[in-house]
Design a protein around this motif. Structure first.
Motif, mmCIF file in Angstrom:
data_model
loop_
_atom_site.group_PDB
_atom_site.id
_atom_site.type_symbol
_atom_site.label_atom_id
_atom_site.label_comp_id
_atom_site.label_asym_id
_atom_site.label_seq_id
_atom_site.Cartn_x
_atom_site.Cartn_y
_atom_site.Cartn_z
ATOM 1 N N GLY A 289 0.816 -1.221 0.000
ATOM 2 C CA GLY A 289 0.000 0.000 0.000
ATOM 3 C C GLY A 289 0.839 1.256 0.000
ATOM 4 N N ALA A 290 1.958 1.234 0.734
ATOM 5 C CA ALA A 290 2.850 2.400 0.775
ATOM 6 C C ALA A 290 3.484 2.648 -0.589
ATOM 7 C CB ALA A 290 3.932 2.191 1.833
ATOM 8 N N ILE A 291 3.842 1.583 -1.293
ATOM 9 C CA ILE A 291 4.427 1.710 -2.638
ATOM 10 C C ILE A 291 3.428 2.371 -3.588
ATOM 11 C CG2 ILE A 291 5.226 0.419 -4.661
ATOM 12 C CD1 ILE A 291 6.402 -1.642 -2.676
ATOM 13 N N LEU A 292 2.178 1.902 -3.559
ATOM 14 C CA LEU A 292 1.150 2.459 -4.450
ATOM 15 C C LEU A 292 0.890 3.933 -4.154
ATOM 16 C CD1 LEU A 292 -1.389 -0.523 -4.454
ATOM 17 C CD2 LEU A 292 0.141 0.167 -6.308
ATOM 18 N N THR A 293 0.911 4.303 -2.888
ATOM 19 C CA THR A 293 0.674 5.699 -2.520
ATOM 20 C C THR A 293 1.808 6.594 -3.005
ATOM 21 O OG1 THR A 293 -0.533 4.949 -0.553
ATOM 22 C CG2 THR A 293 0.149 7.261 -0.603
ATOM 23 N N ALA A 294 3.049 6.118 -2.895
ATOM 24 C CA ALA A 294 4.196 6.886 -3.408
ATOM 25 C C ALA A 294 4.086 7.065 -4.920
ATOM 26 C CB ALA A 294 5.499 6.190 -3.041
ATOM 27 N N VAL A 295 3.630 6.021 -5.609
ATOM 28 C CA VAL A 295 3.462 6.091 -7.068
ATOM 29 C C VAL A 295 2.408 7.127 -7.438
ATOM 30 C CG1 VAL A 295 2.669 4.785 -9.098
ATOM 31 C CG2 VAL A 295 4.262 3.730 -7.488
ATOM 32 N N GLY A 312 -3.761 9.414 -10.411
ATOM 33 C CA GLY A 312 -3.101 9.569 -9.115
ATOM 34 C C GLY A 312 -4.040 9.242 -7.972
ATOM 35 N N MET A 313 -5.289 9.703 -8.073
ATOM 36 C CA MET A 313 -6.275 9.424 -7.041
ATOM 37 C C MET A 313 -6.535 7.923 -6.910
ATOM 38 S SD MET A 313 -8.335 10.579 -4.707
ATOM 39 C CE MET A 313 -8.613 12.332 -4.965
ATOM 40 N N LEU A 314 -6.552 7.213 -8.039
ATOM 41 C CA LEU A 314 -6.779 5.769 -8.011
ATOM 42 C C LEU A 314 -5.631 5.035 -7.320
ATOM 43 C CD1 LEU A 314 -8.289 5.112 -11.571
ATOM 44 C CD2 LEU A 314 -9.415 4.738 -9.372
ATOM 45 N N PHE A 315 -4.385 5.396 -7.638
ATOM 46 C CA PHE A 315 -3.228 4.783 -6.987
ATOM 47 C C PHE A 315 -3.284 5.019 -5.476
ATOM 48 C CE2 PHE A 315 -0.921 4.520 -11.122
ATOM 49 C CZ PHE A 315 -0.468 3.212 -10.993
ATOM 50 N N MET A 316 -3.566 6.267 -5.092
ATOM 51 C CA MET A 316 -3.631 6.600 -3.667
ATOM 52 C C MET A 316 -4.762 5.844 -2.981
ATOM 53 S SD MET A 316 -5.260 8.396 -1.086
ATOM 54 C CE MET A 316 -6.322 9.623 -1.854
ATOM 55 N N THR A 317 -5.906 5.752 -3.652
ATOM 56 C CA THR A 317 -7.064 5.085 -3.073
ATOM 57 C C THR A 317 -6.787 3.613 -2.792
ATOM 58 O OG1 THR A 317 -8.580 6.614 -4.174
ATOM 59 C CG2 THR A 317 -9.491 4.527 -3.421
ATOM 60 N N VAL A 318 -6.200 2.919 -3.762
ATOM 61 C CA VAL A 318 -5.874 1.503 -3.553
ATOM 62 C C VAL A 318 -4.832 1.358 -2.446
ATOM 63 C CG1 VAL A 318 -4.985 -0.612 -4.612
ATOM 64 C CG2 VAL A 318 -6.456 0.914 -5.938
ATOM 65 N N GLY A 319 -3.866 2.282 -2.425
ATOM 66 C CA GLY A 319 -2.851 2.252 -1.385
ATOM 67 C C GLY A 319 -3.449 2.385 0.005
ATOM 68 N N GLU A 320 -4.331 3.354 0.177
ATOM 69 C CA GLU A 320 -4.941 3.544 1.500
ATOM 70 C C GLU A 320 -5.902 2.416 1.837
ATOM 71 O OE1 GLU A 320 -8.114 6.143 2.550
ATOM 72 O OE2 GLU A 320 -8.245 7.007 0.546
ATOM 73 N N MET A 321 -6.568 1.844 0.821
ATOM 74 C CA MET A 321 -7.467 0.718 1.062
ATOM 75 C C MET A 321 -6.723 -0.458 1.676
ATOM 76 S SD MET A 321 -10.364 0.264 -1.882
ATOM 77 C CE MET A 321 -9.322 0.322 -3.324
ATOM 78 N N ILE A 322 -5.445 -0.587 1.347
ATOM 79 C CA ILE A 322 -4.643 -1.686 1.883
ATOM 80 C C ILE A 322 -4.013 -1.304 3.217
ATOM 81 C CG2 ILE A 322 -2.628 -3.154 1.458
ATOM 82 C CD1 ILE A 322 -3.223 -2.856 -1.553
ATOM 83 N N VAL A 323 -3.440 -0.107 3.289
ATOM 84 C CA VAL A 323 -2.665 0.279 4.477
ATOM 85 C C VAL A 323 -3.544 0.439 5.711
ATOM 86 C CG1 VAL A 323 -1.276 2.102 5.535
ATOM 87 C CG2 VAL A 323 -0.765 1.349 3.209
ATOM 88 N N MET A 378 7.541 14.088 -1.353
ATOM 89 C CA MET A 378 6.606 13.080 -0.846
ATOM 90 C C MET A 378 7.001 11.677 -1.311
ATOM 91 S SD MET A 378 4.587 14.535 1.145
ATOM 92 C CE MET A 378 5.086 16.201 1.570
ATOM 93 N N ILE A 379 7.494 11.577 -2.528
ATOM 94 C CA ILE A 379 7.971 10.286 -3.033
ATOM 95 C C ILE A 379 9.144 9.795 -2.183
ATOM 96 C CG2 ILE A 379 9.048 9.106 -5.005
ATOM 97 C CD1 ILE A 379 7.504 11.224 -6.776
ATOM 98 N N GLY A 380 10.041 10.728 -1.808
ATOM 99 C CA GLY A 380 11.164 10.374 -0.943
ATOM 100 C C GLY A 380 10.696 9.886 0.422
ATOM 101 N N LEU A 381 9.686 10.548 0.989
ATOM 102 C CA LEU A 381 9.124 10.100 2.260
ATOM 103 C C LEU A 381 8.498 8.714 2.113
ATOM 104 C CD1 LEU A 381 7.411 13.310 3.707
ATOM 105 C CD2 LEU A 381 9.466 12.177 4.549
ATOM 106 N N GLY A 382 7.868 8.491 0.973
ATOM 107 C CA GLY A 382 7.282 7.178 0.712
ATOM 108 C C GLY A 382 8.346 6.087 0.714
ATOM 109 N N PHE A 383 9.499 6.385 0.144
ATOM 110 C CA PHE A 383 10.607 5.426 0.122
ATOM 111 C C PHE A 383 11.074 5.119 1.545
ATOM 112 C CE2 PHE A 383 15.195 4.432 -0.482
ATOM 113 C CZ PHE A 383 15.034 3.257 -1.217
ATOM 114 N N LEU A 384 11.135 6.155 2.410
ATOM 115 C CA LEU A 384 11.528 5.960 3.808
ATOM 116 C C LEU A 384 10.494 5.095 4.539
ATOM 117 C CD1 LEU A 384 13.392 6.590 6.173
ATOM 118 C CD2 LEU A 384 12.152 8.745 6.515
ATOM 119 N N CYS A 385 9.223 5.326 4.284
ATOM 120 C CA CYS A 385 8.160 4.517 4.873
ATOM 121 C C CYS A 385 8.297 3.054 4.456
ATOM 122 C CB CYS A 385 6.799 5.064 4.445
ATOM 123 S SG CYS A 385 5.383 4.105 5.007
#
Length: 403
Positions: A289-295, A312-323, A378-385
């Protein structure tokens, strides 16, 4: 089509009636949260605040959330989830109505802080109530049902909110927020009084472990805080990006944000049930989920085509649906070691801290660096997550192998 519908309905079976009531109360409450997605627009448009001022208001929002979540956990362990939930909802309704009458920078900061302090005492109490009324095997799906209620409310809220702003004014949003909180309080008192309900998973530890000494939980909390900072951009800086860069109207922004909740309402429960039956661990799924949100941020910088906003909204939505469901279930599972209120308070505080830094940092970066550079950060923060979640996954795997 009938088989598909029946399979969808089956994903909801087995949940207790109390969890369904909690979901309905949450739906009524969240349907009125129209102010939050439009808060940055309200402050810049109606009150003519600068982006820097809006950032500090959002920091007050986060600080109130931290204090409220911590206080909610303490009160839940001391006086019980029911009393905390009732008092929080009723007080929040009154405070939301009063908030519209504040118009100076310092009064808005204090007002937002007070509203969030009172409002977020509800969250740890609600999680403990949900855990109490859920069988152990149903906890992730119970979390998902509550999230469906939240997102159904959010899907209707921004859409209706955009319509109200267009036809009336921002003031009506505060009234609706307050009234829906009060209605949710009335329903809660009617259907979830502990004297007339039966717990399904009441956990009492004679010697509870402190959540503050749980190192595994702290790694988890750090990753969730970082994820929260990324995620919250979609409700603070992202609406400004939609308006300033892609020239969307408030109504179009509301509809786009509403799609997030609609997709979650339709897809999340079947997705969670399918993922629960997979061989992946909760932490492994959070990693995905974190990977999809960074994407979701990465794609925004690839083109100026307005349709990329939906991608972008779709990637984030699937990411949050999992996380979110699996992180919540992980926290509740871990909470069995100690005081449930304390554990769930820390879990909610991780996102409250994200509110403190996420909104303000996002606003400051947009103001100083522009949107594209902010998305790269934000992508960099996603990588740290992702790194933290990978470390957590490996640590738990090794621990399970040696135990």
């Amino acid at each position: 089509m009938k088989t598909l519908f029946n399979n969808y309905i089956d994903t909801f079976r087995g949940l207790s009636k109390e969890v369904w009531w909690l979901a309905l109360i949450t739906l009524i409450n969240r349907a009125g949260t129209m102010v939050i997605p439009f808060l940055s627009l309200y402050l810049t448009t109606n009150l003519e605040f600068s982006l820097s001022d809006v950032g500090w208001v959002m920091t007050s929002f986060g600080l109130g959330s931290v204090v409220g979540s911590w206080l909610g956990g303490k009160l839940t362990d001391k006086i019980g989830y029911y009393k905390v939930m009732v008092r929080s909802l009723l007080s929040t309704g009154i405070l939301f109505i009063a908030l519209q009458f504040l118009n100076t920078f310092y009064s808005i900061c204090f007002g937002i802080f007070l509203v969030m302090t009172v409002a977020d005492t509800f969250r740890p109490a609600m999680f403990v109530a949900m855990s109490t009324y859920s069988k152990p095997e149903n906890k992730t799906r119970s979390v998902t049902l509550i999230r469906l209620a939240i997102n159904l409310g959010f899907s209707a809220g921004p859409a209706v909110g955009g319509l109200i702003i267009t036809t009336m004014s921002y003031g009506g949003l505060f009234w609706i927020d307050g009234i829906t909180c009060i209605l949710a309080t009335i329903l809660l008192v009617k259907v979830l009084n502990p004297k007339s309900t039966t717990p399904l998973d009441s956990i009492k530890n004679e010697k509870p472990e402190s959540a503050y000494k749980d190192k595994v939980f702290w790694i988890f909390l750090a990753s969730m805080t970082i994820f929260g900072i990324m995620f919250l951009q979609y409700f603070s800086t992202m609406p400004l990006y939609y308006k300033d860069i892609h020239m969307l109207t408030e109504l179009e922004i509301g509809l786009l944000l509403g799609l997030n909740g609609l997709f979650i309402f339709i897809l999340e429960m079947p997705l969670i049930k399918w993922l629960e039956n997979s061989k992946h661990t909760k932490v492994g799924l959070m990693l995905l989920g974190a990977i999809l949100t960074a994407v979701s941020f990465l794609v925004l910088n690839t083109t100026s085509w307005v349709g990329i906003l939906l991608v972008g909204m779709l990637f984030m939505t699937v990411g949050e649906m999992i996380v979110f469901p699996f992180s919540n279930a992980f926290a509740m599972e871990r909470a069995k070691k100690g005081n449930q209120g304390e554990y769930m308070a820390l879990y909610t505080i991780s996102f409250s801290i994200a509110h403190i830094f996420g909104h303000n940092a996002g606003m400051q970066m947009v103001d100083k660096l522009g949107f594209n550079s902010t998305w790269y950060i934000m992508i960099g923060l996603g990588f740290l997550c992702i790194i933290l979640l990978y470390i957590l996954k490996q640590y738990l795997r090794i621990k399970n192998e040696t135990s």
